[in-house]
Design an enzyme around this catalytic site. Structure first.
Site, PDB file in Angstrom:
ATOM      1  N   ASP A 139      21.316  35.439  49.394  1.00 35.79           N
ATOM      2  CA  ASP A 139      21.506  36.593  48.567  1.00 35.79           C
ATOM      3  C   ASP A 139      21.089  36.585  47.082  1.00 35.79           C
ATOM      4  O   ASP A 139      20.611  36.949  46.366  1.00 35.79           O
ATOM      5  CB  ASP A 139      23.390  36.775  48.235  1.00 35.79           C
ATOM      6  CG  ASP A 139      23.543  37.388  50.033  1.00 35.79           C
ATOM      7  OD1 ASP A 139      22.746  37.594  50.543  1.00 35.79           O
ATOM      8  OD2 ASP A 139      24.529  37.259  49.979  1.00 35.79           O
ATOM      9  N   GLY A 140      20.877  34.429  46.676  1.00 30.11           N
ATOM     10  CA  GLY A 140      20.548  34.509  45.462  1.00 30.11           C
ATOM     11  C   GLY A 140      18.831  34.973  45.279  1.00 30.11           C
ATOM     12  O   GLY A 140      18.789  35.544  43.992  1.00 30.11           O
ATOM     13  N   ASN A 171      24.444  43.932  41.871  1.00 30.41           N
ATOM     14  CA  ASN A 171      26.139  43.206  41.999  1.00 30.41           C
ATOM     15  C   ASN A 171      26.606  43.782  41.181  1.00 30.41           C
ATOM     16  O   ASN A 171      27.746  44.497  41.989  1.00 30.41           O
ATOM     17  CB  ASN A 171      25.773  42.004  42.820  1.00 30.41           C
ATOM     18  CG  ASN A 171      25.996  41.267  43.999  1.00 30.41           C
ATOM     19  OD1 ASN A 171      25.508  42.878  44.871  1.00 30.41           O
ATOM     20  ND2 ASN A 171      25.105  39.907  44.310  1.00 30.41           N
ATOM     21  N   GLU A 172      26.883  43.311  40.063  1.00 25.56           N
ATOM     22  CA  GLU A 172      28.010  43.392  39.007  1.00 25.56           C
ATOM     23  C   GLU A 172      27.294  43.076  37.771  1.00 25.56           C
ATOM     24  O   GLU A 172      26.048  42.524  37.721  1.00 25.56           O
ATOM     25  CB  GLU A 172      28.824  42.313  39.410  1.00 25.56           C
ATOM     26  CG  GLU A 172      28.739  41.174  38.967  1.00 25.56           C
ATOM     27  CD  GLU A 172      28.241  40.270  39.999  1.00 25.56           C
ATOM     28  OE1 GLU A 172      27.455  39.496  39.986  1.00 25.56           O
ATOM     29  OE2 GLU A 172      28.515  40.341  41.151  1.00 25.56           O
ATOM     30  N   THR A 205      31.363  42.403  48.000  1.00 23.62           N
ATOM     31  CA  THR A 205      31.603  40.621  48.937  1.00 23.62           C
ATOM     32  C   THR A 205      30.653  40.062  48.281  1.00 23.62           C
ATOM     33  O   THR A 205      30.564  38.631  48.321  1.00 23.62           O
ATOM     34  CB  THR A 205      30.819  41.179  50.045  1.00 23.62           C
ATOM     35  OG1 THR A 205      28.845  41.729  49.834  1.00 23.62           O
ATOM     36  CG2 THR A 205      31.043  42.101  51.001  1.00 23.62           C
ATOM     37  N   SER A 236      32.699  39.556  42.385  1.00 19.49           N
ATOM     38  CA  SER A 236      34.570  40.085  43.142  1.00 19.49           C
ATOM     39  C   SER A 236      35.496  40.257  43.843  1.00 19.49           C
ATOM     40  O   SER A 236      36.764  39.955  43.411  1.00 19.49           O
ATOM     41  CB  SER A 236      34.110  42.170  43.073  1.00 19.49           C
ATOM     42  OG  SER A 236      35.556  42.722  43.014  1.00 19.49           O
ATOM     43  N   ALA A 245      40.710  36.415  35.537  1.00 24.23           N
ATOM     44  CA  ALA A 245      41.696  35.516  35.469  1.00 24.23           C
ATOM     45  C   ALA A 245      42.197  36.567  34.021  1.00 24.23           C
ATOM     46  O   ALA A 245      42.649  36.097  33.005  1.00 24.23           O
ATOM     47  CB  ALA A 245      41.173  33.977  35.135  1.00 24.23           C
TER      48      ALA A 245
END
Length: 305
Positions: free
Chosen positions: A88-89, A158-159, A199, A202, A223
């Site tokens: 995925d990276g 992704n994010e 997935t 997150s 956190a």
């Protein structure tokens, strides 16, 4: 970075449909599997352009690529599709190196888990003729964009993670949705994820798993300092404004893992990108099947005796 194709390659490359190849070969046996795939693609009439680092690595591993083509920088804009060979990276780094974001990207998993790269090398080799005949589907995936004072800073598949720059120091992230104040997130930061990213990072923060076809975004605290802050799913047609406060001078923003620093109290905006990523699909495997097999949903866990 603009693409650069090697010397004497323009005329040769114009004769066939060109494919850009990104990949890594550090996993034992992956280079051999990649070359088997390359052979099948060549035999089907495609012209392969290897990313320069991958090209050099394969040469060092003893593969004869003297007559092969290579490119540096981003994939040339005239390739008919690109291949990402790895995990995925590798897929994430590949999609950020497409000169034309509409270029279809075929992810092939030579790594481990692989939510995004679900197709194995052997499956890809078996279905090369489907590529030649155009028997595949294109799945569009959303991107989100980060802005500072109206200037686009980057797009994320992704994010986008808003995080503290210094360990041992909390940050506060004030969040507004379409100008309506949502909450003050105190902790290590705040993650804004796409359905595709549900997935990824997150998920490790106990965020929800979301079908990639969903038109939503996910806000996941990193956190949090209070138990009342929980992940939240919102429509993807909104504008998110963020403002960070901290005792430290800076905070970090990671776009799909690529980090940059900003001064605190500097407002940032996140919203849906006008562009999408086109994933080339050779199988009819559903997202439910991928999640079930990758996360072993429904599997009986037997204790070790």
């Amino acid at each position: 970075m603009k693409a650069s194709v090697g010397k004497n390659e323009v005329n040769k490359a114009s004769q066939k449909g060109k494919i850009a190849i990104f990949g890594v070969t550090h996993i034992p046996g992956s280079a051999e599997r990649l070359m088997l795939l390359a052979e099948a693609l060549n035999e089907s009439g495609f012209l392969l352009l290897y990313e320069s680092t991958l090209y050099s690595t394969l040469l060092q591993q003893g593969y004869a690529l003297e007559e092969a083509l290579q490119f540096t920088g981003d994939a040339p804009s005239d390739v008919i599709f690109a291949v990402s060979f790895g995990g995925d990276g590798t897929f994430l780094s590949s999609l950020h190196r497409l000169s034309d974001p509409s270029t279809p990207l075929l992810p092939i998993n030579s790594g481990n888990l692989g939510f995004l790269t679900e197709l194995t090398p052997s499956q890809a080799i078996e279905q090369v003729q489907c590529l030649k005949k155009g028997k595949y589907t294109i799945q569009k995936r959303a991107l989100i964009s980060l802005y500072k004072e109206g200037t686009l800073l980057g797009n994320a598949f992704n994010e986008i993670a808003i995080e503290r720059d210094e360990t041992g120091t909390l940050i506060s992230v004030d969040a507004w949705i379409n100008g309506d104040f949502l909450a003050k997130y105190r902790g290590n930061g705040l993650l804004i994820a796409t359905p595709s990213g549900s997935t990824a990072y997150s998920l490790s923060l106990n965020g929800p798993i979301v079908d990639p076809r969903s038109e939503v975004l996910i806000l996941t605290p990193i956190a949090p300092h209070t138990l009342t802050l929980r992940p939240m799913v919102i429509p993807n047609n909104v504008e998110i404004t963020l403002k960070v406060e901290s005792r430290a001078a800076n905070f970090a923003v990671a776009i799909d893992g690529k980090t940059m620093l900003f001064s605190t109290k500097q407002p940032l905006t996140i919203k849906l990108s006008d562009n999408t990523i086109n994933i080339l699909k050779l199988s009819e495997r559903s997202f439910a099947d991928v999640v079930r097999s990758k996360l072993l949903w429904g599997e009986t866990v037997h204790p070790i005796k």
